[in-house]
Design a protein around this motif. Sequence first.
Motif, PDB file in Angstrom:
ATOM      1  N   ARG A  65       0.752  -1.275  -0.103  1.00 26.43           N
ATOM      2  CA  ARG A  65       0.247  -0.086  -0.149  1.00 26.43           C
ATOM      3  C   ARG A  65       0.833   1.194  -0.123  1.00 26.43           C
ATOM      4  N   ARG A  66       2.058   1.218   0.787  1.00 24.24           N
ATOM      5  CA  ARG A  66       2.875   2.455   0.885  1.00 24.24           C
ATOM      6  C   ARG A  66       3.578   2.628  -0.466  1.00 24.24           C
ATOM      7  N   LEU A  67       4.002   1.657  -0.987  1.00 19.78           N
ATOM      8  CA  LEU A  67       4.744   1.522  -2.336  1.00 19.78           C
ATOM      9  C   LEU A  67       3.771   2.340  -3.301  1.00 19.78           C
ATOM     10  N   ALA A  68       2.513   1.716  -3.306  1.00 20.74           N
ATOM     11  CA  ALA A  68       1.585   2.144  -4.525  1.00 20.74           C
ATOM     12  C   ALA A  68       1.330   3.612  -4.214  1.00 20.74           C
ATOM     13  N   GLN A  69       0.915   4.103  -3.168  1.00 21.94           N
ATOM     14  CA  GLN A  69       0.894   5.414  -2.832  1.00 21.94           C
ATOM     15  C   GLN A  69       2.124   6.239  -3.191  1.00 21.94           C
ATOM     16  N   ARG A  70       3.198   5.864  -2.853  1.00 19.48           N
ATOM     17  CA  ARG A  70       4.512   6.859  -3.248  1.00 19.48           C
ATOM     18  C   ARG A  70       4.728   6.915  -4.773  1.00 19.48           C
ATOM     19  N   LEU A  71       4.505   5.913  -5.372  1.00 14.03           N
ATOM     20  CA  LEU A  71       4.766   5.692  -6.798  1.00 14.03           C
ATOM     21  C   LEU A  71       3.298   6.312  -7.414  1.00 14.03           C
ATOM     22  N   GLY A  72       2.439   6.389  -6.925  1.00 16.01           N
ATOM     23  CA  GLY A  72       1.039   6.923  -7.689  1.00 16.01           C
ATOM     24  C   GLY A  72       0.460   5.758  -8.609  1.00 16.01           C
ATOM     25  N   GLY A  73       0.692   4.479  -8.328  1.00 14.27           N
ATOM     26  CA  GLY A  73       0.254   3.462  -9.315  1.00 14.27           C
ATOM     27  C   GLY A  73      -0.147   2.311  -8.547  1.00 14.27           C
TER      28      GLY A  73
ATOM     29  N   SER B 236      18.679 -11.764 -15.009  1.00 14.89           N
ATOM     30  CA  SER B 236      18.547 -10.523 -14.266  1.00 14.89           C
ATOM     31  C   SER B 236      17.600 -10.405 -13.372  1.00 14.89           C
ATOM     32  N   ALA B 237      17.784  -9.809 -12.188  1.00  9.85           N
ATOM     33  CA  ALA B 237      16.741  -9.740 -11.029  1.00  9.85           C
ATOM     34  C   ALA B 237      15.833  -8.739 -11.361  1.00  9.85           C
ATOM     35  N   THR B 238      15.720  -7.849 -12.432  1.00 11.15           N
ATOM     36  CA  THR B 238      14.736  -6.827 -12.557  1.00 11.15           C
ATOM     37  C   THR B 238      14.356  -6.854 -14.301  1.00 11.15           C
ATOM     38  N   ALA B 239      13.296  -6.461 -14.559  1.00 11.93           N
ATOM     39  CA  ALA B 239      12.889  -6.385 -15.742  1.00 11.93           C
ATOM     40  C   ALA B 239      11.786  -5.042 -15.850  1.00 11.93           C
ATOM     41  N   THR B 240      11.866  -4.283 -17.110  1.00 14.03           N
ATOM     42  CA  THR B 240      11.275  -3.108 -17.259  1.00 14.03           C
ATOM     43  C   THR B 240      10.501  -3.196 -18.522  1.00 14.03           C
ATOM     44  N   ASP B 241       9.156  -2.730 -18.752  1.00 15.78           N
ATOM     45  CA  ASP B 241       8.403  -2.707 -19.984  1.00 15.78           C
ATOM     46  C   ASP B 241       7.592  -1.518 -19.785  1.00 15.78           C
TER      47      ASP B 241
ATOM     48  N   ARG C  34       4.547   2.555 -17.118  1.00 16.19           N
ATOM     49  CA  ARG C  34       5.775   1.949 -17.019  1.00 16.19           C
ATOM     50  C   ARG C  34       5.696   1.047 -16.118  1.00 16.19           C
ATOM     51  N   LEU C  35       6.170  -0.306 -16.559  1.00 12.46           N
ATOM     52  CA  LEU C  35       6.030  -1.642 -15.664  1.00 12.46           C
ATOM     53  C   LEU C  35       7.656  -1.954 -15.098  1.00 12.46           C
ATOM     54  N   ALA C  36       7.767  -2.425 -14.247  1.00 14.73           N
ATOM     55  CA  ALA C  36       8.943  -2.744 -13.567  1.00 14.73           C
ATOM     56  C   ALA C  36       8.389  -4.199 -12.778  1.00 14.73           C
ATOM     57  N   ALA C  37       9.298  -5.227 -12.843  1.00 19.48           N
ATOM     58  CA  ALA C  37       9.247  -6.343 -12.040  1.00 19.48           C
ATOM     59  C   ALA C  37      10.691  -6.549 -11.143  1.00 19.48           C
ATOM     60  N   TYR C  38      10.746  -6.714 -10.045  1.00 20.98           N
ATOM     61  CA  TYR C  38      11.751  -7.346  -9.088  1.00 20.98           C
ATOM     62  C   TYR C  38      11.708  -8.790  -8.626  1.00 20.98           C
ATOM     63  N   ALA C  39      12.453  -9.568  -8.810  1.00 21.01           N
ATOM     64  CA  ALA C  39      12.684 -10.605  -8.588  1.00 21.01           C
ATOM     65  C   ALA C  39      13.435 -10.684  -7.082  1.00 21.01           C
ATOM     66  N   LEU C  40      12.304 -11.363  -5.951  1.00 18.65           N
ATOM     67  CA  LEU C  40      12.720 -11.296  -4.487  1.00 18.65           C
ATOM     68  C   LEU C  40      13.816 -12.325  -4.258  1.00 18.65           C
ATOM     69  N   GLY C  41      14.721 -12.003  -3.645  1.00 23.28           N
ATOM     70  CA  GLY C  41      16.069 -12.879  -3.331  1.00 23.28           C
ATOM     71  C   GLY C  41      15.727 -14.045  -2.443  1.00 23.28           C
TER      72      GLY C  41
ATOM     73  N   ALA D  85       3.120   2.033 -12.959  1.00 21.81           N
ATOM     74  CA  ALA D  85       2.903   3.449 -12.527  1.00 21.81           C
ATOM     75  C   ALA D  85       3.211   4.346 -13.642  1.00 21.81           C
ATOM     76  N   PRO D  86       2.837   5.577 -13.519  1.00 16.85           N
ATOM     77  CA  PRO D  86       3.306   6.554 -14.671  1.00 16.85           C
ATOM     78  C   PRO D  86       4.655   6.939 -14.515  1.00 16.85           C
ATOM     79  N   PRO D  87       5.427   7.178 -15.883  1.00 13.16           N
ATOM     80  CA  PRO D  87       6.845   7.528 -15.438  1.00 13.16           C
ATOM     81  C   PRO D  87       6.982   8.702 -15.009  1.00 13.16           C
ATOM     82  N   ARG D  88       7.885   8.646 -14.037  1.00 12.45           N
ATOM     83  CA  ARG D  88       8.263   9.913 -12.962  1.00 12.45           C
ATOM     84  C   ARG D  88       9.737  10.314 -13.090  1.00 12.45           C
ATOM     85  N   ASP D  89      10.298  10.245 -11.775  1.00 10.70           N
ATOM     86  CA  ASP D  89      11.652  10.580 -11.398  1.00 10.70           C
ATOM     87  C   ASP D  89      12.365   9.516 -11.289  1.00 10.70           C
ATOM     88  N   GLN D  90      13.787   9.514 -11.384  1.00 12.96           N
ATOM     89  CA  GLN D  90      14.510   8.521 -11.414  1.00 12.96           C
ATOM     90  C   GLN D  90      14.576   7.751  -9.836  1.00 12.96           C
ATOM     91  N   GLY D  91      13.873   8.572  -9.005  1.00 22.44           N
ATOM     92  CA  GLY D  91      14.220   8.040  -7.558  1.00 22.44           C
ATOM     93  C   GLY D  91      13.229   6.982  -7.317  1.00 22.44           C
TER      94      GLY D  91
END
Length: 483
Positions: free
Chosen positions: A170-178, A217-222, A228-235, A246-252
Amino acid sequence: MPDPAVPPTPPVPLAALLAREDLDLRQIAGPDAAGVTVHWAHTSEMADPYPYLLGGELLLTAGVHIPDAAGTGTYFDDYVSRIVAAGGAALGFGLAPVHDTVPRALVEACEAHGLPLLEVPPRTTFSGVARAVWQLMAQARTAELRRVTEAQQSLAAAASRPDPVPSVLRRLAQRLGGRAVLYGPEGARVAAAGREQPPEVERALAELAVAVTRRSSATATDTAGDVRLAAYALGTGRGFVLGVAAPPRDQGDHTIASVAAVLLTLLTGEQRGGTGAARSAALVRLLLGATPEEVAPLLGAERLVVVHGRPEQGTPDAVAASALGAALGSSLVDLDDDVVRVLLPTDTVPTAYPGWTLGVSAPAEPAGLPGADAQAARALARARATRVPLVRHGERTGLADLLPAGEAEAYARALLAPLTPALTETLRAWLSLHGSWDRTAVALSVHRNTVRQRIARCAALLDADLDDPDVRMELWFALGRRP
């Protein structure tokens, strides 16, 4: 148009530069500045600046390179087209000492090629414009670092809640607006938070999550449309993936999502108090008829402590239960309705865990674990009633321990025989809380009038005066010895 070699600072909106009153810049051609960003400022009087541009620049010129007959040919059209081809963001034309006005043909060329054209007044130096660009970049960088830091702190706080995985999502979705989604093995959706995306975006994100588990690779984008889509494999090695739409925003945003991925890795990881093979062997031996005493060595301890835990808010799920076990240092965790039970070796000292109320038993050998389980349950009830984060069952020897166990159990069984299990538990809680109706009601999650009715029923069935301290002591002794 080539992509600019992006510097390690956020770009500056051209509109922010135009808003600087100290510069007094004015846009006279090209598209609306609201959609244009500048990565840096560069001054050049070359007739063909293409070889010297990286892309994303605000190119500043005083027009020294412009020939006298430039307005009658294709000079300006060629000049602007080369800037656009190099990826230039905008052109700033300085008035005086060479030109009193911006050449009309240059204005028309910038309008035709879609290049923003700014008029730089005589009192504004090019170095002042460049300094303003770097100042705005520094401000943007500071704001971005502050945003990332605040997001990290917010995600860490969410991970300490009783429902850590949904809270982090929930907090991640709020921070990224997606949208933030946790996928399990084979792409099964475990949890999600944030605004739902169109079906085609949800499908694309799920496919990306499956794809990242099959790559090195541990990440992928599309991208899917303007999302903008991103996937992160959890270790964890268990096939969990964090998906973000989420919509494209800042590098952070990538940094923030990466922090969430690390936290989710810890929350979904299998925390081991011993080896997985040893735990599996212990379970198999129990199912094949071995006694708890025989399998206890496989768990790495001859004596164990039982911990009962309940979150201060909400109902725990399997992931929250695992998180509590990880915090206490054990993977021997059981979720039973709204209570989490954890087995700990005696060399592990359980401490309070934020967001949870805990009851801890005395150390017990395998044969005594059922009794330790009851001790932990009573300790938890007392902790909730007294509103403290952790209560331990006392270990000191009492007078009751001086009697033969068999005789004490027989006495307790006979004395308490008239009581039902519900009445017995109510009487136990009421006596442990010194006859407090309100605290007993809290401990048992019932109304205080229900407690009064049950205690009155106990008094009637036992034919005893429960206000008599001797009677209370006798009953407490019996409750402690009842098998």
